[in-house]
Enzyme design. Structure first.
Site, PDB file in Angstrom:
ATOM      1  N   LYS A 119     -64.861  33.708 103.034  1.00 33.55           N
ATOM      2  CA  LYS A 119     -64.300  34.504 103.336  1.00 33.55           C
ATOM      3  C   LYS A 119     -62.377  33.983 103.377  1.00 33.55           C
ATOM      4  O   LYS A 119     -61.668  33.310 103.845  1.00 33.55           O
ATOM      5  CB  LYS A 119     -64.288  34.519 105.011  1.00 33.55           C
TER       6      LYS A 119
ATOM      7  N   ASP B 272     -59.327  39.417 131.894  1.00 34.91           N
ATOM      8  CA  ASP B 272     -59.254  40.657 131.273  1.00 34.91           C
ATOM      9  C   ASP B 272     -60.436  40.159 129.568  1.00 34.91           C
ATOM     10  O   ASP B 272     -60.788  38.428 130.273  1.00 34.91           O
ATOM     11  CB  ASP B 272     -58.019  39.668 130.274  1.00 34.91           C
ATOM     12  N   ALA B 273     -60.778  40.648 129.551  1.00 37.74           N
ATOM     13  CA  ALA B 273     -61.180  40.736 128.432  1.00 37.74           C
ATOM     14  C   ALA B 273     -61.036  39.840 127.177  1.00 37.74           C
ATOM     15  O   ALA B 273     -60.255  39.829 126.440  1.00 37.74           O
ATOM     16  CB  ALA B 273     -62.318  42.107 127.610  1.00 37.74           C
TER      17      ALA B 273
ATOM     18  N   GLU C 251     -68.576  37.175 115.094  1.00 37.41           N
ATOM     19  CA  GLU C 251     -67.589  38.099 116.698  1.00 37.41           C
ATOM     20  C   GLU C 251     -68.303  37.881 117.739  1.00 37.41           C
ATOM     21  O   GLU C 251     -69.350  37.468 118.108  1.00 37.41           O
ATOM     22  CB  GLU C 251     -67.379  39.762 116.340  1.00 37.41           C
TER      23      GLU C 251
ATOM     24  N   HIS D  52     -57.933  31.158 127.600  1.00 36.94           N
ATOM     25  CA  HIS D  52     -57.239  31.914 127.481  1.00 36.94           C
ATOM     26  C   HIS D  52     -58.620  33.194 127.121  1.00 36.94           C
ATOM     27  O   HIS D  52     -59.675  32.119 125.741  1.00 36.94           O
ATOM     28  CB  HIS D  52     -56.102  32.545 126.556  1.00 36.94           C
TER      29      HIS D  52
ATOM     30  N   ASP E 126     -59.116  35.376 124.759  1.00 38.75           N
ATOM     31  CA  ASP E 126     -59.271  35.369 123.704  1.00 38.75           C
ATOM     32  C   ASP E 126     -59.647  34.137 122.807  1.00 38.75           C
ATOM     33  O   ASP E 126     -60.214  34.113 121.705  1.00 38.75           O
ATOM     34  CB  ASP E 126     -58.351  35.824 122.895  1.00 38.75           C
ATOM     35  N   LYS E 127     -59.086  32.879 123.186  1.00 39.87           N
ATOM     36  CA  LYS E 127     -59.663  32.196 122.617  1.00 39.87           C
ATOM     37  C   LYS E 127     -60.814  31.238 123.354  1.00 39.87           C
ATOM     38  O   LYS E 127     -61.828  30.321 121.904  1.00 39.87           O
ATOM     39  CB  LYS E 127     -58.192  30.585 123.543  1.00 39.87           C
TER      40      LYS E 127
ATOM     41  N   LYS F 259     -50.535  30.317 129.437  1.00 39.66           N
ATOM     42  CA  LYS F 259     -50.344  31.070 128.398  1.00 39.66           C
ATOM     43  C   LYS F 259     -48.808  30.297 128.158  1.00 39.66           C
ATOM     44  O   LYS F 259     -47.893  29.842 129.735  1.00 39.66           O
ATOM     45  CB  LYS F 259     -49.970  32.381 128.709  1.00 39.66           C
TER      46      LYS F 259
ATOM     47  N   LYS G 201     -66.164  32.950 110.679  1.00 35.36           N
ATOM     48  CA  LYS G 201     -66.147  32.997 109.462  1.00 35.36           C
ATOM     49  C   LYS G 201     -66.540  31.792 108.110  1.00 35.36           C
ATOM     50  O   LYS G 201     -64.726  30.470 108.668  1.00 35.36           O
ATOM     51  CB  LYS G 201     -64.439  33.797 108.902  1.00 35.36           C
TER      52      LYS G 201
ATOM     53  N   ARG H  69     -58.150  37.947 118.162  1.00 32.14           N
ATOM     54  CA  ARG H  69     -56.895  38.285 118.825  1.00 32.14           C
ATOM     55  C   ARG H  69     -55.695  37.808 118.665  1.00 32.14           C
ATOM     56  O   ARG H  69     -54.930  38.156 119.600  1.00 32.14           O
ATOM     57  CB  ARG H  69     -57.403  39.323 120.051  1.00 32.14           C
ATOM     58  N   LYS H  70     -56.056  36.571 118.168  1.00 30.30           N
ATOM     59  CA  LYS H  70     -54.509  36.095 118.612  1.00 30.30           C
ATOM     60  C   LYS H  70     -53.986  35.033 117.677  1.00 30.30           C
ATOM     61  O   LYS H  70     -53.867  33.498 117.159  1.00 30.30           O
ATOM     62  CB  LYS H  70     -54.122  34.516 119.116  1.00 30.30           C
TER      63      LYS H  70
ATOM     64  N   PHE I  31     -51.939  34.087 140.695  1.00 31.13           N
ATOM     65  CA  PHE I  31     -52.565  34.338 139.095  1.00 31.13           C
ATOM     66  C   PHE I  31     -54.029  33.650 139.659  1.00 31.13           C
ATOM     67  O   PHE I  31     -53.824  32.204 138.785  1.00 31.13           O
ATOM     68  CB  PHE I  31     -51.424  33.343 138.093  1.00 31.13           C
TER      69      PHE I  31
ATOM     70  N   ASP J  74     -59.733  34.703 104.095  1.00 32.33           N
ATOM     71  CA  ASP J  74     -59.174  35.392 105.173  1.00 32.33           C
ATOM     72  C   ASP J  74     -59.246  33.951 105.748  1.00 32.33           C
ATOM     73  O   ASP J  74     -57.368  33.906 105.983  1.00 32.33           O
ATOM     74  CB  ASP J  74     -59.466  36.587 106.131  1.00 32.33           C
TER      75      ASP J  74
ATOM     76  N   GLU K 152     -72.496  38.959 111.207  1.00 31.66           N
ATOM     77  CA  GLU K 152     -73.250  38.827 109.913  1.00 31.66           C
ATOM     78  C   GLU K 152     -73.925  37.571 109.530  1.00 31.66           C
ATOM     79  O   GLU K 152     -72.844  36.525 109.601  1.00 31.66           O
ATOM     80  CB  GLU K 152     -73.162  40.122 108.730  1.00 31.66           C
TER      81      GLU K 152
END
Length: 417
Positions: free
Chosen positions: A281, A250-251, A42, A14, A16-17, A166, A277, A256-257, A242, A283, A55
């Site tokens: 971090k 898709d970008a 990123e 995918h 995003d992955k 998916k 990260k 995003r997941k 598909f 998060d 960074e």
């Protein structure tokens, strides 16, 4: 009252992955050659292009373009007809050095007083619903897509499969919050072009039900297998064709997941992404630590379901709050606030303590970047890193340390269980 609950997962192919895996591969390389690296990386992927940004503060100089290409090829994007290939895509690096303003709030002369890399709140969750202490709908979704990737890479059956996919699973629960049936499975998988769309649709539908699903079902315990009955409503490639997928369709962006990465919509989420990260971090590191707490509390019998929230101020070492919700499932005669007070005495939640307790300064992150960060199997592996500038390194790495049940005995002692 009976109810339905749905969770989804996405494959390693995918968009995003792909971005998450590139970001975490870069993180692993920086940590392998300099364990004190500070990284916030990123990735953006689109048709024929990869853009790296973020960074980094590290002593290691790495060929980030080469690392990105290796990840893309490993996933399976190796053909020109995908319009995205590790060998031919452009890779642009816009990575620069971490801000000194942020760094001064994190680094301390005394390592134990290391400040949190950002403000925010993080959540951990665990439930007795599965042997991995994860929500069942998410667990099934992950397993379906992991097995689909295995079938694709074996190249023995379903030879038309492409990397993007998916899956979504809906489960029906009874009044006691117990799963009683799987209502719906939605699965969309990218595939090679067929001469006839109707034949393609029928072939994929048949293969999913007769080849993939039996391999998935046999992985579960009998009580879960019983939920896979003939009444399940399948939606397989419900839009039909598909062929165009991956970054050409898709970008993709790092981070995003976040619901796929955690608990599939159960529990809570503070909004912060994980991949790319380093553990300064919170998060990432505090979300792992919160999962570690929740899982050990449930495994010890304190409650059947636990949500842990922790929050931080940037540059400060001590959390600003720790919260626990047992959803009324506590097996001890204590309020949730009292459970939190006792838990806080067991687990040191300062960032440096989390890094040390979970051994987070190791290059352990690429494996987290697909099929969920939680509910995975702790294991010791040897990873090899190649650098034209710094030579080859072999590192023994323990993966998914936050999934270890290593505090159960201490929790039982404190809670008199």
């Amino acid at each position: 009252m009976a109810y339905l609950f749905t969770s989804e997962s996405v494959s390693e192919g995918h968009p995003d992955k792909i971005a998450d895996q590139i970001s975490d591969a870069l993180l692993d390389y920086f940590l392998a050659y300099d364990k004190n690296s500070k990284v916030a990386c990123e990735t953006l992927v689109t048709t024929g292009q990869v853009i790296l940004a973020g960074e980094v503060k590290s002593k290691a100089y790495l060929d980030v373009q080469k690392i990105a290409r290796e990840v893309i090829n490993d996933i399976g994007y190796t053909k020109g007809e995908y319009h995205f290939s590790g060998d031919s895509c452009g890779v642009i690096s816009l990575i620069h050095e971490q801000s000194d303003d942020i760094n001064q709030g994190v680094d301390r002369d005394e390592k134990e007083e290391q400040g949190a890399g950002d403000q925010g709140m993080m959540f951990g969750y665990a439930t007795k619903e599965t042997k991995d202490y994860m929500p069942l709908a998410l667990d099934i979704s992950h397993r379906i897509l992991k097995e689909l990737a295995v079938v694709r890479k074996e190249k023995k059956e379903m030879l038309y499969l492409r990397p993007d996919a998916k899956c979504q699973v809906t489960i029906k629960y009874n009044d006691n919050d117990e799963p009683i049936s799987i209502k719906t499975i939605v699965l969309s998988t990218q595939h090679d072009d067929f001469d006839e769309e109707a034949r393609m649709q029928q072939k994929i539908d048949t293969d999913i039900k007769n080849i993939l699903m039996p391999r998935v079902i046999q992985q579960f315990k009998p009580e879960v297998r019983a939920l896979f009955d003939t009444a399940i409503e399948y939606h397989i490639n419900p839009t039909g064709k598909f062929v165009i997928g991956g970054p050409h369709g898709d970008a993709g962006l790092t981070g995003r997941k976040i619901i796929v990465d955690t608990y599939g919509g159960k529990g809570g989420h503070g909004g912060g992404a994980f991949s790319g990260k380093d553990p300064s971090k919170v998060d990432r590191s505090a979300a792992y630590a919160s999962r570690h707490i929740a899982k050990n509390l449930v495994a010890a019998g304190v409650a059947d379901e636990v949500l842990v929230q922790v929050s931080y101020a940037i540059g400060k070492s001590q959390p600003t709050s720790i919260f626990i919700n047992t959803y009324g499932t506590a097996n001890v005669d204590l309020t949730d606030h009292e459970i939190a007070d006792k838990t806080e005495k067991i687990f040191d939640m300062r960032p440096s303590a989390i890094e040390s307790r979970l051994n987070l300064r190791k290059p352990m992150y690429k494996e987290t970047a697909a099929y969920g960060h939680m509910g995975r199997e702790p294991q010791l592996v040897t990873k090899t890193f190649h650098s034209d500038h710094l030579g080859e390194l072999k590192k023994d790495v323990e993966l998914f340390t936050w999934e270890k049940l290593d505090y159960v005995d201490e929790i039982k002692k404190v809670f008199k269980l």
